[in-house]
Design a protein around this motif. Structure first.
Motif, PDB file in Angstrom:
ATOM      1  N   UNK A   1       0.800  -1.307   0.117  1.00 45.33           N
ATOM      2  CA  UNK A   1      -0.005  -0.194   0.008  1.00 45.33           C
ATOM      3  C   UNK A   1       0.867   1.283  -0.075  1.00 45.33           C
ATOM      4  N   UNK A   2       1.741   1.268   0.636  1.00 47.21           N
ATOM      5  CA  UNK A   2       2.926   2.309   1.016  1.00 47.21           C
ATOM      6  C   UNK A   2       3.562   2.467  -0.665  1.00 47.21           C
ATOM      7  N   UNK A   3       3.885   1.647  -1.385  1.00 53.24           N
ATOM      8  CA  UNK A   3       4.521   1.720  -2.508  1.00 53.24           C
ATOM      9  C   UNK A   3       3.403   2.154  -3.401  1.00 53.24           C
ATOM     10  N   UNK A   4       2.284   1.774  -3.505  1.00 51.19           N
ATOM     11  CA  UNK A   4       1.257   2.013  -4.473  1.00 51.19           C
ATOM     12  C   UNK A   4       0.896   3.549  -4.317  1.00 51.19           C
ATOM     13  N   UNK A   5       0.729   3.906  -2.954  1.00 52.25           N
ATOM     14  CA  UNK A   5       0.544   5.583  -2.799  1.00 52.25           C
ATOM     15  C   UNK A   5       1.875   6.478  -3.363  1.00 52.25           C
ATOM     16  N   UNK A   6       2.887   5.959  -3.160  1.00 53.88           N
ATOM     17  CA  UNK A   6       3.865   6.689  -3.808  1.00 53.88           C
ATOM     18  C   UNK A   6       3.828   6.760  -5.108  1.00 53.88           C
ATOM     19  N   UNK A   7       3.561   5.799  -5.823  1.00 55.19           N
ATOM     20  CA  UNK A   7       3.687   5.668  -7.450  1.00 55.19           C
ATOM     21  C   UNK A   7       2.374   6.535  -8.002  1.00 55.19           C
ATOM     22  N   UNK A   8       1.301   6.602  -7.094  1.00 50.94           N
ATOM     23  CA  UNK A   8       0.327   7.534  -7.432  1.00 50.94           C
ATOM     24  C   UNK A   8       0.536   9.005  -7.225  1.00 50.94           C
ATOM     25  N   UNK A   9       1.453   9.336  -6.382  1.00 49.38           N
ATOM     26  CA  UNK A   9       1.906  10.665  -6.134  1.00 49.38           C
ATOM     27  C   UNK A   9       3.042  11.198  -7.266  1.00 49.38           C
ATOM     28  N   UNK A  10       3.712  10.216  -7.725  1.00 43.05           N
ATOM     29  CA  UNK A  10       4.740  10.335  -8.653  1.00 43.05           C
ATOM     30  C   UNK A  10       4.043  10.570  -9.849  1.00 43.05           C
ATOM     31  N   UNK A  11       3.035   9.868 -10.155  1.00 40.60           N
ATOM     32  CA  UNK A  11       2.043   9.987 -11.254  1.00 40.60           C
ATOM     33  C   UNK A  11       1.504  11.403 -11.461  1.00 40.60           C
ATOM     34  N   UNK A  12       1.014  11.909 -10.462  1.00 37.92           N
ATOM     35  CA  UNK A  12       0.355  13.322 -10.101  1.00 37.92           C
ATOM     36  C   UNK A  12       1.326  14.497 -10.677  1.00 37.92           C
ATOM     37  N   UNK A  13       2.794  14.214  -9.978  1.00 35.64           N
ATOM     38  CA  UNK A  13       3.687  15.191 -10.292  1.00 35.64           C
ATOM     39  C   UNK A  13       4.058  15.170 -11.541  1.00 35.64           C
ATOM     40  N   UNK A  14       4.089  14.013 -12.635  1.00 34.29           N
ATOM     41  CA  UNK A  14       4.755  13.929 -13.613  1.00 34.29           C
ATOM     42  C   UNK A  14       3.563  14.425 -14.440  1.00 34.29           C
ATOM     43  N   UNK A  15       1.954  14.248 -14.136  1.00 31.51           N
ATOM     44  CA  UNK A  15       1.258  15.131 -15.086  1.00 31.51           C
ATOM     45  C   UNK A  15       1.235  16.525 -14.954  1.00 31.51           C
ATOM     46  N   UNK A  16       1.552  17.087 -13.606  1.00 33.74           N
ATOM     47  CA  UNK A  16       1.670  18.252 -13.492  1.00 33.74           C
ATOM     48  C   UNK A  16       2.659  18.984 -14.211  1.00 33.74           C
ATOM     49  N   UNK A  17       3.721  18.308 -14.484  1.00 32.55           N
ATOM     50  CA  UNK A  17       4.955  18.634 -15.058  1.00 32.55           C
ATOM     51  C   UNK A  17       4.842  18.753 -16.643  1.00 32.55           C
ATOM     52  N   UNK A  18       4.171  17.710 -17.040  1.00 33.20           N
ATOM     53  CA  UNK A  18       3.695  17.730 -18.622  1.00 33.20           C
ATOM     54  C   UNK A  18       2.707  18.822 -18.852  1.00 33.20           C
ATOM     55  N   UNK A  19       1.691  19.044 -18.220  1.00 34.40           N
ATOM     56  CA  UNK A  19       0.819  20.075 -18.471  1.00 34.40           C
ATOM     57  C   UNK A  19       1.650  21.409 -18.283  1.00 34.40           C
ATOM     58  N   UNK A  20       2.452  21.605 -17.423  1.00 31.11           N
ATOM     59  CA  UNK A  20       3.185  22.970 -17.262  1.00 31.11           C
ATOM     60  C   UNK A  20       4.027  23.079 -18.610  1.00 31.11           C
ATOM     61  N   UNK A  21       4.555  21.975 -19.148  1.00 25.77           N
ATOM     62  CA  UNK A  21       5.496  21.896 -20.213  1.00 25.77           C
ATOM     63  C   UNK A  21       4.718  22.306 -21.494  1.00 25.77           C
ATOM     64  N   UNK A  22       3.593  21.980 -21.493  1.00 25.30           N
ATOM     65  CA  UNK A  22       2.612  22.256 -22.601  1.00 25.30           C
ATOM     66  C   UNK A  22       2.202  23.639 -22.568  1.00 25.30           C
ATOM     67  N   UNK A  23       2.028  24.031 -21.476  1.00 22.69           N
ATOM     68  CA  UNK A  23       1.545  25.631 -21.260  1.00 22.69           C
ATOM     69  C   UNK A  23       2.697  26.415 -21.603  1.00 22.69           C
ATOM     70  N   UNK A  24       3.882  26.133 -21.324  1.00 22.39           N
ATOM     71  CA  UNK A  24       5.133  26.954 -21.923  1.00 22.39           C
ATOM     72  C   UNK A  24       5.322  27.017 -23.048  1.00 22.39           C
TER      73      UNK A  24
END
Length: 62
Positions: free
Chosen positions: A26-49
């Motif tokens: 469960x701890x590993x699953x939560x960590x990967x979900x957080x990493x996915x959210x951060x990655x999506x935010x970075x992709x979105x910011x790159x697209x805006x740029x």
């Protein structure tokens, strides 16, 4: 003859062998979900740029 402390120790060991893998998975699953959210935010910011740069370039040409 098995004594009381041996029974208690066996129960603790069996209990931990069941609980610990569930906890870590469960701890590993939560960590990967957080990493996915951060990655999506970075992709979105790159697209805006890129969009902002494209708009700025288009405005300079007009």
């Amino acid at each position: 003859m098995i004594e009381t402390w041996q029974i208690i120790l066996a129960i603790i060991i069996v209990g931990l062998s069941i609980v610990m893998p569930i906890y870590y998975s469960r701890q590993r699953k939560n960590k990967t979900q957080q990493e996915e959210v951060i990655e999506r935010m970075q992709i979105r910011e790159y697209g805006r740029k890129i969009n902002d740069e494209t708009r700025a370039k288009r405005d300079r040409l007009n």
